[in-house]
Design a protein around this motif. Structure first.
Motif, PDB file in Angstrom:
ATOM      1  N   ASP A   1       0.845  -1.195   0.000  1.00  0.00           N
ATOM      2  CA  ASP A   1       0.000   0.000   0.000  1.00  0.00           C
ATOM      3  C   ASP A   1       0.884   1.250   0.000  1.00  0.00           C
ATOM      4  N   SER A   2       0.572   2.210  -0.872  1.00  0.00           N
ATOM      5  CA  SER A   2       1.410   3.404  -0.996  1.00  0.00           C
ATOM      6  C   SER A   2       0.847   4.622  -0.274  1.00  0.00           C
ATOM      7  N   VAL A   3      -0.409   4.550   0.121  1.00  0.00           N
ATOM      8  CA  VAL A   3      -1.040   5.663   0.838  1.00  0.00           C
ATOM      9  C   VAL A   3      -1.842   5.093   2.001  1.00  0.00           C
ATOM     10  N   PRO A   4      -2.011   5.859   3.062  1.00  0.00           N
ATOM     11  CA  PRO A   4      -2.789   5.362   4.204  1.00  0.00           C
ATOM     12  C   PRO A   4      -4.293   5.451   4.006  1.00  0.00           C
ATOM     13  N   ASP A   5      -4.750   6.215   3.016  1.00  0.00           N
ATOM     14  CA  ASP A   5      -6.167   6.543   2.883  1.00  0.00           C
ATOM     15  C   ASP A   5      -7.069   5.329   2.698  1.00  0.00           C
ATOM     16  N   ASP A   6      -6.678   4.398   1.827  1.00  0.00           N
ATOM     17  CA  ASP A   6      -7.573   3.299   1.472  1.00  0.00           C
ATOM     18  C   ASP A   6      -7.807   2.354   2.653  1.00  0.00           C
ATOM     19  N   MET A   7      -6.757   1.992   3.366  1.00  0.00           N
ATOM     20  CA  MET A   7      -6.926   1.112   4.517  1.00  0.00           C
ATOM     21  C   MET A   7      -7.706   1.812   5.630  1.00  0.00           C
TER      22      MET A   7
ATOM     23  N   PRO B   1       5.759  10.206   4.637  1.00  0.00           N
ATOM     24  CA  PRO B   1       6.526   9.877   5.840  1.00  0.00           C
ATOM     25  C   PRO B   1       5.725   9.020   6.821  1.00  0.00           C
ATOM     26  N   VAL B   2       6.426   8.155   7.520  1.00  0.00           N
ATOM     27  CA  VAL B   2       5.771   7.254   8.467  1.00  0.00           C
ATOM     28  C   VAL B   2       4.968   8.029   9.505  1.00  0.00           C
ATOM     29  N   SER B   3       5.486   9.176   9.939  1.00  0.00           N
ATOM     30  CA  SER B   3       4.767   9.968  10.944  1.00  0.00           C
ATOM     31  C   SER B   3       3.382  10.378  10.446  1.00  0.00           C
ATOM     32  N   GLN B   4       3.250  10.607   9.132  1.00  0.00           N
ATOM     33  CA  GLN B   4       1.951  10.987   8.582  1.00  0.00           C
ATOM     34  C   GLN B   4       0.997   9.793   8.512  1.00  0.00           C
ATOM     35  N   TRP B   5       1.533   8.591   8.344  1.00  0.00           N
ATOM     36  CA  TRP B   5       0.699   7.388   8.444  1.00  0.00           C
ATOM     37  C   TRP B   5       0.149   7.278   9.871  1.00  0.00           C
ATOM     38  N   ILE B   6       1.004   7.523  10.845  1.00  0.00           N
ATOM     39  CA  ILE B   6       0.552   7.458  12.245  1.00  0.00           C
ATOM     40  C   ILE B   6      -0.516   8.518  12.504  1.00  0.00           C
ATOM     41  N   ASP B   7      -0.281   9.729  12.023  1.00  0.00           N
ATOM     42  CA  ASP B   7      -1.271  10.799  12.180  1.00  0.00           C
ATOM     43  C   ASP B   7      -2.623  10.389  11.603  1.00  0.00           C
ATOM     44  N   ALA B   8      -2.597   9.815  10.403  1.00  0.00           N
ATOM     45  CA  ALA B   8      -3.839   9.465   9.714  1.00  0.00           C
ATOM     46  C   ALA B   8      -4.576   8.324  10.408  1.00  0.00           C
ATOM     47  N   TRP B   9      -3.821   7.361  10.937  1.00  0.00           N
ATOM     48  CA  TRP B   9      -4.419   6.138  11.468  1.00  0.00           C
ATOM     49  C   TRP B   9      -4.606   6.125  12.986  1.00  0.00           C
TER      50      TRP B   9
ATOM     51  N   LYS C   1       7.390   1.419   0.128  1.00  0.00           N
ATOM     52  CA  LYS C   1       6.307   1.509  -0.856  1.00  0.00           C
ATOM     53  C   LYS C   1       5.637   2.870  -0.926  1.00  0.00           C
ATOM     54  N   SER C   2       5.918   3.756   0.024  1.00  0.00           N
ATOM     55  CA  SER C   2       5.194   5.021   0.082  1.00  0.00           C
ATOM     56  C   SER C   2       6.154   6.205   0.120  1.00  0.00           C
ATOM     57  N   GLU C   3       5.751   7.297  -0.500  1.00  0.00           N
ATOM     58  CA  GLU C   3       6.506   8.546  -0.406  1.00  0.00           C
ATOM     59  C   GLU C   3       6.029   9.389   0.775  1.00  0.00           C
TER      60      GLU C   3
ATOM     61  N   GLY D   1      15.122   2.123   2.161  1.00  0.00           N
ATOM     62  CA  GLY D   1      14.133   2.880   1.431  1.00  0.00           C
ATOM     63  C   GLY D   1      13.796   2.300   0.075  1.00  0.00           C
ATOM     64  N   VAL D   2      14.479   1.227  -0.314  1.00  0.00           N
ATOM     65  CA  VAL D   2      14.267   0.610  -1.617  1.00  0.00           C
ATOM     66  C   VAL D   2      13.843  -0.855  -1.467  1.00  0.00           C
ATOM     67  N   ARG D   3      14.525  -1.576  -0.571  1.00  0.00           N
ATOM     68  CA  ARG D   3      14.270  -3.008  -0.385  1.00  0.00           C
ATOM     69  C   ARG D   3      13.702  -3.283   0.998  1.00  0.00           C
ATOM     70  N   ASP D   4      12.826  -4.269   1.075  1.00  0.00           N
ATOM     71  CA  ASP D   4      12.198  -4.663   2.341  1.00  0.00           C
ATOM     72  C   ASP D   4      13.140  -5.620   3.073  1.00  0.00           C
TER      73      ASP D   4
END
Length: 266
Positions: free
Chosen positions: A158-164, A192-200, A188-190, A214-217
């Protein structure tokens, strides 16, 4: 926040080297978390081969033994070829049945939290299809599978937090929340992780913690990569203090040491 270690490295050792899990017990993750404030995330059921026959019985026996070694236990559910938003209805039902085995296994062991991958695949599912069909799938699952458990849906591709977030808000069940894998988000996402936390933050109850380039898991230790994981965890503790977090790394002992050195456990 309660911190856990994943036993994923134990399974890699067993499959790659044939190590006897019983003989090596004290050297593995269950021994590392014993008599500490750490929990454990059990990964035996990640591989769908372990949901059948003798392999399933062996996995459950190991999970039962290890579950009591930490302060809390989490089960990572299966993900091989499983897609809740599958276009083919039979494929969606296949996922439903495998997840049901994982949830019922967790409940039989007294474990309430089960991590499930979101199943999003870029260029296969349009985001609108993925969200709509995932909402239908998870509402049906929660209606048809009784019990006091919590599914935490994990981001992978998932590249954005919105859909989940839309899925969690529409399902709107106390048994359904989100797991933020910061390593996956970093690759997978551009955003920042902090913004995923903010959203969720209002729907976020579990984290997977590991670092990468930042490239490989890579599932590196928290200090080995481009993210400031200590800063991320302090932010997570502030916004989601009741969440759990698993260090999903290949070296559990070093992961425990990092948590201690950075003040996250005593």
């Amino acid at each position: 926040m309660i911190y856990c270690l994943s036993n994923m490295a134990d399974l890699v050792d067993e499959y790659m080297t044939g190590t006897d899990p019983v003989l090596a017990y004290e050297e593995k993750t269950s021994g590392i978390v014993k008599n500490t404030p750490l929990g454990i995330e059990l990964t035996e059921l990640c591989n769908s081969l372990n949901l059948w026959g003798e392999a399933y019985s062996t996995s459950v026996s190991k999970m039962k033994r290890d579950a009591g070694s930490g302060s809390v236990a989490v089960v990572h559910g299966p993900y091989n070829e499983l897609f809740p938003a599958a276009i083919d209805p039979d494929a969606a039902q296949f996922a439903f049945d495998r997840y049901k085995i994982a949830v019922n296994t967790a409940l039989s062991l007294g474990i309430e939290k089960v991590v499930i991958h979101s199943g999003f695949v870029p260029n296969i599912y349009f985001p609108s299809w993925f969200t709509e069909k995932s909402i239908v799938f998870w509402k049906r699952f929660l209606d048809e599978v009784p019990g006091d458990y919590r599914i935490v849906l994990e981001n992978v591709m998932d590249s954005v937090p919105d859909d989940m977030l839309k899925i969690a808000e529409a399902v709107d069940d106390k048994r359904f929340s989100l797991c933020l894998d910061i390593g996956h988000a970093n690759v997978k996402s551009e955003i920042p992780v902090s913004q995923w936390i903010d959203a969720w933050k209002d729907r976020l109850s579990h984290y997977h913690i590991h670092n990468n380039d930042g490239v490989r898991d890579l599932h590196n230790l928290p200090g080995d990569g481009v993210m400031d994981v200590a800063e991320i965890l302090r932010y997570a503790e502030k916004l989601t203090p009741d969440a759990t977090a698993t260090l999903e790394v290949m070296d559990a002992e070093s992961g425990k040491k990092w948590l201690s050195e950075n003040g996250f456990i005593k």
